[in-house]
Design a protein around this motif. Structure first.
Motif, mmCIF file in Angstrom:
data_model
loop_
_atom_site.group_PDB
_atom_site.id
_atom_site.type_symbol
_atom_site.label_atom_id
_atom_site.label_comp_id
_atom_site.label_asym_id
_atom_site.label_seq_id
_atom_site.Cartn_x
_atom_site.Cartn_y
_atom_site.Cartn_z
ATOM 1 N N GLN A 217 32.534 44.424 52.682
ATOM 2 C CA GLN A 217 33.171 43.961 51.450
ATOM 3 C C GLN A 217 32.270 42.976 50.731
ATOM 4 O OE1 GLN A 217 36.933 42.210 52.736
ATOM 5 N NE2 GLN A 217 37.947 44.114 52.165
ATOM 6 N N VAL A 218 32.352 42.993 49.428
ATOM 7 C CA VAL A 218 31.703 41.969 48.618
ATOM 8 C C VAL A 218 32.812 41.276 47.828
ATOM 9 C CG1 VAL A 218 29.872 41.475 46.969
ATOM 10 C CG2 VAL A 218 29.744 43.532 48.377
ATOM 11 N N VAL A 219 32.852 39.960 47.945
ATOM 12 C CA VAL A 219 33.924 39.199 47.305
ATOM 13 C C VAL A 219 33.335 38.310 46.215
ATOM 14 C CG1 VAL A 219 35.823 37.579 47.675
ATOM 15 C CG2 VAL A 219 35.135 39.135 49.519
ATOM 16 N N PHE A 220 33.802 38.489 44.989
ATOM 17 C CA PHE A 220 33.392 37.629 43.883
ATOM 18 C C PHE A 220 34.536 36.665 43.567
ATOM 19 C CE2 PHE A 220 30.794 41.428 43.335
ATOM 20 C CZ PHE A 220 29.539 40.880 43.105
ATOM 21 N N THR A 221 34.212 35.374 43.492
ATOM 22 C CA THR A 221 35.229 34.372 43.213
ATOM 23 C C THR A 221 34.878 33.611 41.950
ATOM 24 O OG1 THR A 221 35.552 34.138 45.587
ATOM 25 C CG2 THR A 221 36.548 32.459 44.191
ATOM 26 N N GLY A 222 35.653 33.843 40.904
ATOM 27 C CA GLY A 222 35.460 33.137 39.646
ATOM 28 C C GLY A 222 36.617 32.191 39.424
ATOM 29 N N GLU A 223 37.180 32.214 38.215
ATOM 30 C CA GLU A 223 38.310 31.345 37.939
ATOM 31 C C GLU A 223 39.323 32.122 37.114
ATOM 32 O OE1 GLU A 223 38.727 26.703 37.021
ATOM 33 O OE2 GLU A 223 37.595 27.811 35.505
ATOM 34 N N ALA A 224 40.553 32.173 37.621
ATOM 35 C CA ALA A 224 41.618 32.839 36.874
ATOM 36 C C ALA A 224 41.951 32.014 35.635
ATOM 37 C CB ALA A 224 42.854 33.001 37.748
ATOM 38 N N GLY A 225 42.469 32.657 34.626
ATOM 39 C CA GLY A 225 42.844 31.929 33.415
ATOM 40 C C GLY A 225 43.645 32.842 32.506
ATOM 41 N N HIS A 226 44.211 32.253 31.465
ATOM 42 C CA HIS A 226 45.048 32.981 30.516
ATOM 43 C C HIS A 226 44.151 33.864 29.647
ATOM 44 C CE1 HIS A 226 47.893 33.777 27.352
ATOM 45 N NE2 HIS A 226 48.824 33.017 27.919
ATOM 46 N N ALA A 227 44.499 35.136 29.589
ATOM 47 C CA ALA A 227 43.671 36.100 28.848
ATOM 48 C C ALA A 227 43.634 35.809 27.354
ATOM 49 C CB ALA A 227 44.196 37.512 29.075
ATOM 50 N N GLY A 228 44.588 35.003 26.865
ATOM 51 C CA GLY A 228 44.615 34.718 25.441
ATOM 52 C C GLY A 228 43.944 33.409 25.064
ATOM 53 N N THR A 229 43.816 32.497 26.015
ATOM 54 C CA THR A 229 43.465 31.127 25.633
ATOM 55 C C THR A 229 42.092 30.666 26.102
ATOM 56 O OG1 THR A 229 44.505 30.282 27.630
ATOM 57 C CG2 THR A 229 45.886 30.433 25.670
ATOM 58 N N VAL A 230 41.470 31.408 26.988
ATOM 59 C CA VAL A 230 40.149 30.989 27.465
ATOM 60 C C VAL A 230 39.085 31.801 26.717
ATOM 61 C CG1 VAL A 230 38.654 30.651 29.459
ATOM 62 C CG2 VAL A 230 41.144 30.535 29.733
ATOM 63 N N PRO A 231 38.292 31.137 25.872
ATOM 64 C CA PRO A 231 37.256 31.856 25.107
ATOM 65 C C PRO A 231 36.272 32.565 26.043
ATOM 66 C CG PRO A 231 37.518 29.601 24.295
ATOM 67 C CD PRO A 231 38.304 29.697 25.567
ATOM 68 N N CYS B 375 45.393 20.245 28.305
ATOM 69 C CA CYS B 375 45.903 20.302 29.686
ATOM 70 C C CYS B 375 44.723 20.428 30.644
ATOM 71 C CB CYS B 375 46.912 21.438 29.870
ATOM 72 S SG CYS B 375 46.288 23.076 29.509
ATOM 73 N N ALA B 376 44.899 19.898 31.833
ATOM 74 C CA ALA B 376 43.785 19.766 32.787
ATOM 75 C C ALA B 376 43.187 21.123 33.144
ATOM 76 C CB ALA B 376 44.279 19.064 34.053
ATOM 77 N N GLY B 377 41.898 21.269 32.904
ATOM 78 C CA GLY B 377 41.192 22.484 33.289
ATOM 79 C C GLY B 377 41.629 23.707 32.505
ATOM 80 N N GLY B 378 42.478 23.497 31.490
ATOM 81 C CA GLY B 378 43.000 24.648 30.735
ATOM 82 C C GLY B 378 43.940 25.507 31.560
ATOM 83 N N ILE B 379 44.379 24.963 32.699
ATOM 84 C CA ILE B 379 45.184 25.747 33.644
ATOM 85 C C ILE B 379 46.656 25.780 33.222
ATOM 86 C CG2 ILE B 379 46.044 25.816 36.023
ATOM 87 C CD1 ILE B 379 43.273 24.562 36.783
ATOM 88 N N SER B 380 47.246 26.971 33.247
ATOM 89 C CA SER B 380 48.664 27.131 32.924
ATOM 90 C C SER B 380 49.237 28.276 33.733
ATOM 91 C CB SER B 380 48.814 27.404 31.429
ATOM 92 O OG SER B 380 50.182 27.503 31.091
ATOM 93 N N HIS B 381 50.555 28.439 33.672
ATOM 94 C CA HIS B 381 51.239 29.450 34.500
ATOM 95 C C HIS B 381 50.859 29.245 35.952
ATOM 96 C CE1 HIS B 381 52.300 32.578 31.151
ATOM 97 N NE2 HIS B 381 52.718 31.362 30.873
#
Lengths: 407, 407
Positions: A217-231, B375-381
């Protein structure tokens, strides 16, 4: 129908008969140590006996038929009777039934071989039930791992208990190793499970090697975020990295002759339409007939994964299994097999096997040779698996000549 | 603690209190028409009454507090009390509580506004229980779809029954539309749910528009096959096509200012390490504050998907929802809001909202304005959602000045 075709037609009929022995109504699933496998083994035993063989079951439940006096040098011929879920009718079974058909034909023609033959119908190659690929052939090759006896299936049944219920003997597994001293070799007929022979217009293929394989397995770990609000510029999208890696893997494999590399599963977390992927797990499967090439491809893939992830501020974790080394077929046996194919009037197509086979285990105790039979569309592990009676006749013809040349 | 900070601290305390009203122990989940939502509404009612407001519940269960004589022109201020599963404490609630805090402060300072204010605490914006985003604000805006009354939640409960049990009135929904003739506008305070303000070092943001969005699926159909036996050159790997498309989508979105495009889910079939993917379904989410830009991006994405698939002999199917159009905030109200932010001593950061808000629905009946809080880190939900007391104080200060400027 030609003479050889009648043996081939009988083989196909027997494949149909075996397909009726299934754990599931309406589709073929026959895992290790199930009543369905027991029934298939009993049918094979009866056909072996009808061909004049002396039949026994070993401690893991393999059905083994022998033709020839004790003490004689012996050729092993085998393949497996277990299947994947919702399987085809030929993967495994065809090899066992072609072997029996060849011996029947020799007997019908009152020809005999100057050596003994043992046909082995292995009880577990796919390893679906307990996650134990090559279980049955590893017992014969003497490289069975006793720790596997503690494995549990999906219902919690322990392997050793299942084996006892199946009529096997957990305590007899070490003793079931085939003594290699009298062995001429191991020979296996199998459907190709790929499209090469069909592409070449050839019914038969002579296997040059069985590819080594590494899974993981290859695991990539980024950062989850809101699809509408993170540029876009502020994202650390794990799937973006994974996609780039999949493309790099494809390009790298295409660039190296004989390499196959596959990502077959993708898990995305958290996994919602409106959430940027924070973590992606890709499966990895890399194969090549030369271990050195496979290792070098894995090294380059790992470098690429690191570069892709690094450029994106994404983490990458590399989780590989031990891998299985490549196995070469015997030059001497394979030359005889090629001659037999040619004498049968068919082109000699040499190709590596990308799939693993019982021959991998048997190579530990004997020189091996393998004959591939063309299958429709290269499709396998699927009810659509199909072979023609003419191609099976070609396999019977070539195998019979191979047995004679070996004499 | 500064003067405004004490109101901000009270807001944060009330956010904590509301967080205790949850359907699940140990985490915050508060869906439409649940006892937890009822409890949250009652708490809000008591705070509204304490601030001198006259409080009622409308037919969908919104809690509405009014300050000011009947017949006066009215400013609506609102946000929602429902949450996603395992939610943070500020998404929605912060806007309701900041509005109440501003009115409390004006009363404490014996200042009055020359217009009426109604604070709306909406009962369903997230739409988690019945798949009905903006349910509560759509009733107020008079664009509720009666067919939604027949929707069922995960346990099979029908929306109209749930609404009755909640004390609402399915037959009164059409009549619950807010008459727009006396409305000055609709104003909403909300956490940004993204990282832009944090990146700019600014506590507040003035929203220029709420992005339109299109969601859907892209399906690539290739051919499954054995990962070991099908050479790279003969593959029609659906995941290879999907990966190329994900990279193209990312590049295309990065290339167009303000576009966000996301693939958040990936389904691979058959989905096994040793099987080449035959079918891949990607989710798609594309947003931009201008509908024309969003449409043009979708057209280009569709072209790219077709080109990627065509070059690989893979099929592609494009399944998009209707989409939600972009909404612009009122130029007049937004100019006043920017002035209020500036007067409060904070930089004026103008930014579009990529997430949808109740303001989208209210724009149908009134000019709208929105204020974002960092909001901190832009984190929500996410339970990690966090705001500082200073930033909430800034929002209270700017909102109070906005209310005064509006007078």
């Amino acid at each position: 129908m030609s003479y050889t075709n009648s043996y081939a037609a009988a083989v196909l009929e027997r494949c149909e008969e075996l397909a009726a022995f299934s754990e599931e109504a309406g589709r073929l699933t026959r895992r290790f140590a199930t009543p369905a496998l027991r029934q298939a083994g009993e049918a094979v035993r009866s056909w072996m006996e009808a061909a004049g063989m002396t039949v026994r079951r070993d401690a893991i439940g393999n059905v083994i038929g022998r033709l020839g006096d004790p003490g004689r040098r012996t050729l092993l011929i085998g393949s497996h009777l277990d299947t994947v879920r919702d399987a085809g009718r030929y993967d495994g079974m065809l090899g066992v039934l072609v072997a029996i058909a060849c011996l029947e034909r020799l007997r019908d023609e009152e020809r005999s071989l100057p050596y003994a033959v043992e046909v082995l119908a292995f009880a577990d190659e796919e390893g679906v039930r307990f996650g134990t690929g090559y279980l049955a052939s590893s017992v014969v090759a003497g490289c069975f791992d006793a720790a596997d006896l503690e494995r549990r299936d999906g219902e919690g049944v322990i392997l050793s208990d299942a084996l006892r219920a199946f009529g096997g003997d957990p305590d007899g597994l070490l003793g079931a190793r085939r003594d290699p001293t009298d062995l001429i070799g191991y020979y296996e007929v199998h459907i190709e499970q790929g499209p090469v022979l069909e592409g070449d217009g050839a019914p038969l293929g002579v296997v040059t090697a069985i590819a080594g394989q590494t899974g993981g397995q290859v695991v990539f770990t980024g950062e989850a975020g809101h699809a509408g609000t993170v540029p876009m510029a502020l994202r650390r999208d794990a799937l973006g990295a994974a996609a780039e890696f999949v493309s790099a893997l494809e390009a790298l494999a295409r660039d190296r002759d004989g390499v196959v590399a596959t990502v077959g599963t993708v898990e995305v977390e958290p996994g919602a339409r409106n959430v940027i992927p924070g973590r992606v797990v890709l499966s990895l499967d890399v194969r090549h007939p030369l271990d050195s090439v496979r290792e070098s491809v894995l090294t380059r893939l790992r470098e690429r994964a690191g570069a892709v992830a690094g450029a994106r501020g994404v983490g990458v974790e590399w989780q590989l299994g031990k891998g299985v080394g490549a196995v070469e077929t015997s030059a001497r046996l394979t030359a005889l097999l090629a001659e037999a194919v040619s004498m049968s009037g068919h082109p000699v197509v040499r190709l590596p096997s990308g799939a693993g086979h019982d021959a991998v285990m048997l190579s530990r105790i004997a020189p091996i040779a393998m004959l591939f039979v063309r299958c429709a569309g290269g499709i396998s592990h699927n009810p659509a698996e199909a072979v023609t009676v003419e191609d099976v006749a070609a396999a019977i013809e070539a195998t019979t000549r191979f047995l004679e040349l070996l004499g």
